[in-house]
Design an enzyme around this catalytic site. Structure first.
Site, PDB file in Angstrom:
ATOM      1  N   GLU A   1       2.417  -3.379  -0.100  1.00 46.05           N
ATOM      2  CA  GLU A   1       1.302  -3.464   0.853  1.00 46.05           C
ATOM      3  C   GLU A   1       1.788  -4.536   1.790  1.00 46.05           C
ATOM      4  O   GLU A   1       1.980  -5.811   1.281  1.00 46.05           O
ATOM      5  CB  GLU A   1       0.049  -3.640   0.323  1.00 46.05           C
ATOM      6  CG  GLU A   1      -1.167  -4.030   1.457  1.00 46.05           C
ATOM      7  CD  GLU A   1      -1.210  -3.123   2.496  1.00 46.05           C
ATOM      8  OE1 GLU A   1      -1.155  -1.702   2.274  1.00 46.05           O
ATOM      9  OE2 GLU A   1      -1.047  -3.478   3.831  1.00 46.05           O
TER      10      GLU A   1
ATOM     11  N   CYS B   1       9.479   1.098   3.281  1.00 48.01           N
ATOM     12  CA  CYS B   1       8.250   1.239   3.509  1.00 48.01           C
ATOM     13  C   CYS B   1       7.639   0.053   3.972  1.00 48.01           C
ATOM     14  O   CYS B   1       7.811  -0.430   5.068  1.00 48.01           O
ATOM     15  CB  CYS B   1       7.150   2.049   2.181  1.00 48.01           C
ATOM     16  SG  CYS B   1       5.801   2.722   2.738  1.00 48.01           S
TER      17      CYS B   1
ATOM     18  N   ARG C   1       2.093   1.284  11.510  1.00 48.68           N
ATOM     19  CA  ARG C   1       1.916   1.232   9.983  1.00 48.68           C
ATOM     20  C   ARG C   1       0.941   2.562   9.588  1.00 48.68           C
ATOM     21  O   ARG C   1       0.272   2.936  10.638  1.00 48.68           O
ATOM     22  CB  ARG C   1       0.996   0.200   9.482  1.00 48.68           C
ATOM     23  CG  ARG C   1       1.697  -1.280   9.795  1.00 48.68           C
ATOM     24  CD  ARG C   1       0.886  -2.520   9.383  1.00 48.68           C
ATOM     25  NE  ARG C   1       0.302  -2.152   8.002  1.00 48.68           N
ATOM     26  CZ  ARG C   1      -1.109  -2.441   7.865  1.00 48.68           C
ATOM     27  NH1 ARG C   1      -1.866  -2.700   8.944  1.00 48.68           N
ATOM     28  NH2 ARG C   1      -1.508  -2.457   6.532  1.00 48.68           N
TER      29      ARG C   1
ATOM     30  N   ARG D   1       1.753   6.352   2.026  1.00 42.64           N
ATOM     31  CA  ARG D   1       1.037   5.547   3.243  1.00 42.64           C
ATOM     32  C   ARG D   1       2.034   5.067   4.139  1.00 42.64           C
ATOM     33  O   ARG D   1       2.154   3.834   4.446  1.00 42.64           O
ATOM     34  CB  ARG D   1      -0.042   4.693   2.784  1.00 42.64           C
ATOM     35  CG  ARG D   1      -1.358   5.368   2.175  1.00 42.64           C
ATOM     36  CD  ARG D   1      -2.259   4.325   1.754  1.00 42.64           C
ATOM     37  NE  ARG D   1      -1.770   3.441   0.622  1.00 42.64           N
ATOM     38  CZ  ARG D   1      -1.314   2.132   0.795  1.00 42.64           C
ATOM     39  NH1 ARG D   1      -1.458   1.381   1.721  1.00 42.64           N
ATOM     40  NH2 ARG D   1      -0.952   1.542  -0.279  1.00 42.64           N
TER      41      ARG D   1
ATOM     42  N   HIS E   1      10.610   6.252  -0.108  1.00 47.36           N
ATOM     43  CA  HIS E   1      10.936   5.593  -1.281  1.00 47.36           C
ATOM     44  C   HIS E   1      12.025   6.307  -2.029  1.00 47.36           C
ATOM     45  O   HIS E   1      11.659   6.977  -3.052  1.00 47.36           O
ATOM     46  CB  HIS E   1       9.585   5.362  -2.164  1.00 47.36           C
ATOM     47  CG  HIS E   1       8.532   4.636  -1.507  1.00 47.36           C
ATOM     48  ND1 HIS E   1       8.325   3.164  -2.009  1.00 47.36           N
ATOM     49  CD2 HIS E   1       7.400   4.813  -0.746  1.00 47.36           C
ATOM     50  CE1 HIS E   1       7.482   2.750  -1.185  1.00 47.36           C
ATOM     51  NE2 HIS E   1       6.845   3.744  -0.581  1.00 47.36           N
TER      52      HIS E   1
ATOM     53  N   GLU F   1      13.879   4.934  -4.293  1.00 50.96           N
ATOM     54  CA  GLU F   1      14.022   4.151  -5.518  1.00 50.96           C
ATOM     55  C   GLU F   1      13.162   5.135  -6.868  1.00 50.96           C
ATOM     56  O   GLU F   1      13.143   4.692  -7.911  1.00 50.96           O
ATOM     57  CB  GLU F   1      13.363   2.608  -5.472  1.00 50.96           C
ATOM     58  CG  GLU F   1      11.731   2.560  -5.344  1.00 50.96           C
ATOM     59  CD  GLU F   1      11.373   2.954  -4.170  1.00 50.96           C
ATOM     60  OE1 GLU F   1      12.289   3.264  -3.082  1.00 50.96           O
ATOM     61  OE2 GLU F   1       9.912   2.546  -3.821  1.00 50.96           O
TER      62      GLU F   1
HETATM   63  N1  GLN Z   1       0.842   1.229   4.296  1.00 46.93           N
HETATM   64  C1  GLN Z   1       1.620   0.084   3.615  1.00 46.93           C
HETATM   65  C2  GLN Z   1       1.680  -1.222   4.401  1.00 46.93           C
HETATM   66  O1  GLN Z   1       1.054  -1.139   5.310  1.00 46.93           O
HETATM   67  C3  GLN Z   1       2.890   0.357   3.196  1.00 46.93           C
HETATM   68  C4  GLN Z   1       3.092   1.589   2.034  1.00 46.93           C
HETATM   69  C5  GLN Z   1       3.967   1.323   1.354  1.00 46.93           C
HETATM   70  O2  GLN Z   1       4.820   0.625   0.759  1.00 46.93           O
HETATM   71  N2  GLN Z   1       4.252   2.442   0.157  1.00 46.93           N
HETATM   72  O3  GLN Z   1       2.037  -1.996   3.780  1.00 46.93           O
END
Ligand code: GLN
Length: 199
Positions: A50, A81, A110, A139, A178, A180
């Site tokens: 996040e 991400c 985002r 997300r 992702h 990974e």
């Molecule tokens: N939505 C997340 C953010 O704003 C990112 C999501 C993620 O890293 N899987 O940080």
């Protein structure tokens, strides 16, 4: 050839998975939580998680400015991400007070794929690679605008518009997805190659 030492920012997010992918790509992965741990690494991975939380923790741990300075000085970095969000010069839909480390001349949105569609998986094409990449989006952000020096490596199409989800600018690499979690090492290997080129 000695194995490059690559840091993984270890404040929050999927640190272990990145460390594992880096080790499998022939490097030594080192957790980075404090300024001193930035010394002696030849690259750094900013994992997903996040971005608002990682931003706050970077400042709480006194890492924000030293890491920003290291990136400005040319430390290669790969952001996945939330890590892509941290590397963006500009954010659309930032949380109040949210800052980024910056370095990538992009505007990143985002949660771009919508809050309803939290997560999805899709095969995407890298122009440079024959086989598609099975990309896991959680997300996820996308790149809404990119400067001239930004190379778009792969995009996802939504309603007739192609949004970059993998970009590179100099020593900085970022993906919305992702790698990974899939066992496909190509993105990590690409980053390791960038680290070796610079080394
Ligand atoms: N939505 C997340 C953010 O704003 C990112 C999501 C993620 O890293 N899987 O940080």
């Amino acid at each position: 050839m000695t194995a490059p030492r690559i840091g993984v920012l270890a404040l929050q997010g999927d640190v272990r998975e990145h460390a594992h992918a880096l080790e499998r790509s022939g490097t030594r992965a080192l957790r980075v939580r404090r300024e001193a741990e930035l010394r002696g690494i030849q690259g750094i991975v900013l994992p997903g998680g996040e971005s608002t939380v990682i931003d706050k923790l970077l400042r709480a741990f006194g890492l924000f400015e030293p890491l920003r300075a290291a990136l400005r000085a040319g430390l290669p970095a790969y952001g996945s991400c939330a890590g892509m969000i941290l590397l963006a010069d500009r954010l659309a839909d930032a949380a109040a007070g949210q800052q980024t480390l910056g370095g990538l001349d992009v505007t990143v949105r985002r949660n771009a794929f919508g809050r309803q569609v939290d997560s999805f998986e899709q095969d995407i094409r890298y122009a440079a690679w024959p086989a598609p990449v099975h990309a896991v989006f959680i997300r996820a952000p996308w790149v809404e605008q990119a400067g001239h020096d930004v190379e778009v490596l792969a995009s996802v199409e939504r309603e007739g518009t192609a949004y970059p989800v993998a970009v590179r600018q100099g020593a900085l690499l970022a993906t919305s997805f992702h790698p990974e979690v899939t066992g496909d090492l190509r993105v990590h290997e690409q980053f390791v190659e960038m680290v070796r080129e610079r080394g």
